[in-house]
Design an enzyme around this catalytic site. Structure first.
Site, PDB file in Angstrom:
ATOM      1  N   GLU A   1      52.946  38.464 -89.498  1.00  0.00           N
ATOM      2  CA  GLU A   1      52.447  38.174 -88.146  1.00  0.00           C
ATOM      3  C   GLU A   1      53.454  37.315 -87.372  1.00  0.00           C
ATOM      4  O   GLU A   1      53.671  37.524 -86.182  1.00  0.00           O
ATOM      5  CB  GLU A   1      51.066  37.500 -88.247  1.00  0.00           C
ATOM      6  CG  GLU A   1      50.446  37.037 -86.944  1.00  0.00           C
ATOM      7  CD  GLU A   1      50.169  38.158 -85.935  1.00  0.00           C
ATOM      8  OE1 GLU A   1      50.307  39.337 -86.271  1.00  0.00           O
ATOM      9  OE2 GLU A   1      49.848  37.816 -84.777  1.00  0.00           O
TER      10      GLU A   1
ATOM     11  N   LYS B   1      55.104  38.454 -83.901  1.00  0.00           N
ATOM     12  CA  LYS B   1      55.036  37.671 -82.651  1.00  0.00           C
ATOM     13  C   LYS B   1      56.418  37.560 -82.028  1.00  0.00           C
ATOM     14  O   LYS B   1      56.592  37.729 -80.829  1.00  0.00           O
ATOM     15  CB  LYS B   1      54.533  36.238 -82.898  1.00  0.00           C
ATOM     16  CG  LYS B   1      53.050  35.965 -83.050  1.00  0.00           C
ATOM     17  CD  LYS B   1      52.171  36.501 -82.002  1.00  0.00           C
ATOM     18  CE  LYS B   1      51.874  37.914 -82.331  1.00  0.00           C
ATOM     19  NZ  LYS B   1      50.707  38.562 -82.148  1.00  0.00           N
TER      20      LYS B   1
ATOM     21  N   LYS C   1      48.320  45.761 -74.097  1.00  0.00           N
ATOM     22  CA  LYS C   1      47.359  44.977 -74.863  1.00  0.00           C
ATOM     23  C   LYS C   1      46.421  45.861 -75.673  1.00  0.00           C
ATOM     24  O   LYS C   1      46.060  45.554 -76.798  1.00  0.00           O
ATOM     25  CB  LYS C   1      46.559  44.117 -73.871  1.00  0.00           C
ATOM     26  CG  LYS C   1      45.505  43.244 -74.509  1.00  0.00           C
ATOM     27  CD  LYS C   1      46.134  42.032 -75.114  1.00  0.00           C
ATOM     28  CE  LYS C   1      45.147  41.147 -75.821  1.00  0.00           C
ATOM     29  NZ  LYS C   1      45.838  40.386 -76.890  1.00  0.00           N
TER      30      LYS C   1
HETATM   31  C1  G6P Z   1      48.517  46.569 -79.504  1.00  0.00           C
HETATM   32  C2  G6P Z   1      48.790  45.128 -79.133  1.00  0.00           C
HETATM   33  C3  G6P Z   1      48.780  44.267 -80.398  1.00  0.00           C
HETATM   34  C4  G6P Z   1      47.456  44.439 -81.125  1.00  0.00           C
HETATM   35  C5  G6P Z   1      47.193  45.895 -81.470  1.00  0.00           C
HETATM   36  C6  G6P Z   1      45.787  46.113 -81.996  1.00  0.00           C
HETATM   37  O1  G6P Z   1      49.601  47.092 -80.185  1.00  0.00           O
HETATM   38  O2  G6P Z   1      50.034  45.012 -78.474  1.00  0.00           O
HETATM   39  O3  G6P Z   1      48.933  42.916 -80.020  1.00  0.00           O
HETATM   40  O4  G6P Z   1      47.482  43.687 -82.297  1.00  0.00           O
HETATM   41  O5  G6P Z   1      47.319  46.697 -80.293  1.00  0.00           O
HETATM   42  O6  G6P Z   1      44.878  45.794 -80.980  1.00  0.00           O
HETATM   43  P1  G6P Z   1      43.337  45.557 -81.198  1.00  0.00           P
HETATM   44  O7  G6P Z   1      42.770  45.372 -79.834  1.00  0.00           O
HETATM   45  O8  G6P Z   1      42.808  46.769 -81.895  1.00  0.00           O
HETATM   46  O9  G6P Z   1      43.199  44.335 -82.046  1.00  0.00           O
END
Ligand code: G6P
Length: 610
Positions: free
Chosen positions: A483, A487, A605
């Site tokens: 993680e 990030k 997002k």
């Molecule tokens: C996208 C975002 C990530 C997130 C992932 C899963 O790739 O950029 O930051 O962890 O989706 O998103 P969720 O809403 O399913 O947790």
């Protein structure tokens, strides 16, 4: 992953649409556009780049009317150019649509329509849907029927809003796979990809389900299936406040959300810890409480950060509940013909509750007989609604594209679920008490970790020029290493890798040199001595080591170039504190590299395409 908003009412639409797009921008920011209708004339504006570019264009060339649709794009088919920006119109110019999702059979639709002499203006899959609606409309003059007909022909996913010049008071919206929410105001309606853009206007909403279609206008809201069967919809009150979505004095949402963690972690446990009876009370699990002790196997899945939370969950469930637990990428799970044995409890983890891969994996395991739970933040989202039961994070909206407070809350919720399942099996009251005590101290320990901010800022200044970073951790802190690396990649665009510390010597150690920072997570748990040995291996190859260690650990100070001390906590809870400095390090490094941390390039997002 593409944000769409539509409005019909009595107010000037332009500002409503632009402000709505600004709140949806975290879903995609490659291009943006609006189409409004005034006296049966479309005004269409499109701009490449951020919503601000569109807002400036509209200042120069205003649009009028009190009905309109708008879109902010995360490109899937076709480059982020002006002609590929939504809204897309049909060849007659009478139909305009905005779309989130993917029309998978767009090529055959396009070929068919081109054979009929229709000229396409863009490279997008969306235009094939706009043109197909227009094609049927030219034959029938009935826009609603044409939309229904076209949607029956397309394969793929859509949240789509349609505007027709000849029906100047009506918005038609439909969904299959991509989220849509209707906001109900006073003699006005909104339709949007998510609640964030509705909050300033109304708290009364209707969540659309797959294969539903609504007509919105002065006649009210008519909800049906795409096939015209009428459906009853429940009006729900949103519990998001405007304040939760503002920056509140912080420079970025990411920083605000990092600093919110002492509070969000309190909120995620509020009302869920029953000390007197030494148990965890998760009301959302009520529908399957009786079944809980009977499950023989757990299957956790998610994407990105949520997948990392699932990996921590595997340690927690196996250690505390002693249930065999597997973790899978949602995107892989679906395509590998998974074996779902009887007695499998599948847990979908998702901040947004709308990630297409996670939703598809959920449906796959459901058809194979698993009971499903959701660990979701967005109330009313698809995953929350489609799982048999679940536990909300209750941490308010997360706006920064890189997930921070949702990750730690996911860990906390998974820990509570593991304790709960453990208590129904073998977990002793003594051990439970200890875990609960530690859990209630986490918010103040996170606060302590946040005090590292100034030190981390200085450290980031020393490291920001390095182009490759390695993150090492063991046990529950291996996913934290993943993680931490994610990030950094997301917000600074620096290449970073997370590894189980011991795996480094099986290959990646070849890369070690003074230019590659190695971030070693080494709290004083049962893996401590081994991680120190791995640090020694890096040092003896002139590597540069930054440790995340337990406060007052002197030994680690002598072995490393810098130490970020976090408070001591129970080993299984340590990810809740060790994650904090990694979030801050990514944030400051990204700022030093001049990145837009809340809207990193190419990301969105909520990824609602597979
Ligand atoms: C996208 C975002 C990530 C997130 C992932 C899963 O790739 O950029 O930051 O962890 O989706 O998103 P969720 O809403 O399913 O947790």
């Amino acid at each position: 992953m593409c944000g769409i908003i539509g409005y019909v009412g009595a107010k000037p639409v332009s500002e409503i649409l632009i402000n709505g797009l600004k709140r949806l921008e975290y879903r995609g920011y490659d291009s943006a556009g609006v189409a409004t209708l005034d006296e049966s004339e479309f005004s269409v504006r499109r701009a490449v780049g951020r919503v601000d570019a569109l807002a400036s264009l509209i200042e120069e060339e205003p649009v009028s009317g009190s009905i309109g649709i708008a879109h902010t794009r995360w490109a899937t088919h076709g480059q982020p150019t002006h002609s590929n920006a939504h809204p897309h119109l049909d060849a007659s110019g009478r139909i305009a649509i905005v779309h989130n999702g993917i029309i998978e059979n767009y090529n055959s639709i396009r070929t068919f329509l081109e054979d009929q002499g229709i000229e396409f203006q863009s490279d997008t899959d969306t235009e094939s849907l706009a043109q197909l609606i227009g094609f049927f409309y030219a034959q029938t003059n009935d826009v609603l029927e044409s939309v229904r007909h076209a949607l029956r022909e397309v394969v793929g996913s859509f949240g789509v809003v349609v505007l027709c010049q000849d029906a100047p008071n009506t918005l038609i919206a439909a969904r299959r796979g991509s989220p849509l929410i209707v906001g109900i105001g006073t003699e006005e309606f909104f339709v949007s990809s998510d609640a964030s853009s509705l909050v300033p206007h109304t708290s009364q909403v209707v969540y659309m389900d797959d294969n539903e279609l609504v007509c919105l206008g002065p006649q009210g809201m008519q909800a049906t299936t795409i096939d015209a069967q009428s459906v009853e919809k429940e009006v729900v009150t949103l519990d998001i406040t405007l304040e939760e979505m503002e920056l509140g004095g912080y420079e970025h949402h990411m920083l605000k959300e990092i600093y919110e963690q002492p509070e969000s972690l309190k909120n995620a446990t509020r009302g869920r810890i029953d000390r007197t009876n030494c148990q965890i009370v998760l009301g959302g699990l009520a529908p399957c409480l009786r079944e809980l002790p009977r499950f023989k196997r757990l299957l956790l899945f998610g994407c990105g950060t949520a997948w990392h939370a699932a990996l921590v969950g595997e340690y927690l469930f196996e250690e505390l509940a002693r249930i065999p637990t597997d973790v899978d990428y949602a995107s892989e799970l679906r395509y590998r013909n998974p074996l779902i044995e009887e007695g499998t409890l599948a847990i979908a983890i998702s901040q947004s509750g709308e990630t297409a891969d996670t939703l598809a994996a959920l449906r796959e395991v459901q058809t194979r007989g698993a009971t499903t739970l959701g660990v979701v933040n967005a109330v009313g989202s698809s995953i929350a609604r489609e799982t048999d039961a679940g536990v909300y994070l209750h941490i308010g909206p997360e706006i920064g594209v890189a997930s921070t407070k949702a990750f730690t809350a996911q860990l906390e919720v998974l820990l509570m679920m593991a304790i709960d399942l453990g208590r129904r099996r073998h977990l002793s009251p003594e051990r439970t008490h200890r875990l609960i005590d530690e859990l209630t101290e986490i918010p103040s320990k996170v606060e302590f970790a946040l005090d590292l901010n100034t030190q981390i800022k200085g450290l980031a200044a020393e490291l920001a020029d390095c182009d490759n970073w390695l993150y090492l951790g063991r046990g529950v802190n291996f996913p934290v290493a993943l993680e931490g690396a994610l990030k950094l990649k997301e917000v600074s665009y620096i290449h970073a890798e997370g590894l189980p510390a011991a795996e480094m010597k099986h290959g990646p150690i070849a890369m070690i040199d003074p230019q590659m920072p190695v971030i070693a997570i080494c709290p004083q748990d049962h893996t401590y001595a081994k991680v120190l040995a791995n640090i020694e291996e890096v040092r003896s190859r002139n590597g540069r080591v930054i440790a995340i260690a337990t406060e007052s650990d002197r030994r680690v100070r002598d072995l490393t170039d810098a130490v970020l001390y976090v408070p001591k906590t129970h080993g299984l809870l340590s990810p809740l504190v060790t994650s904090i400095p990694l979030q801050l390090l990514a944030y400051h490094t990204a700022l030093l590299r001049g990145r837009d941390v809340d809207k990193p390039r190419n990301l969105a997002k909520s990824v609602t395409v597979e």
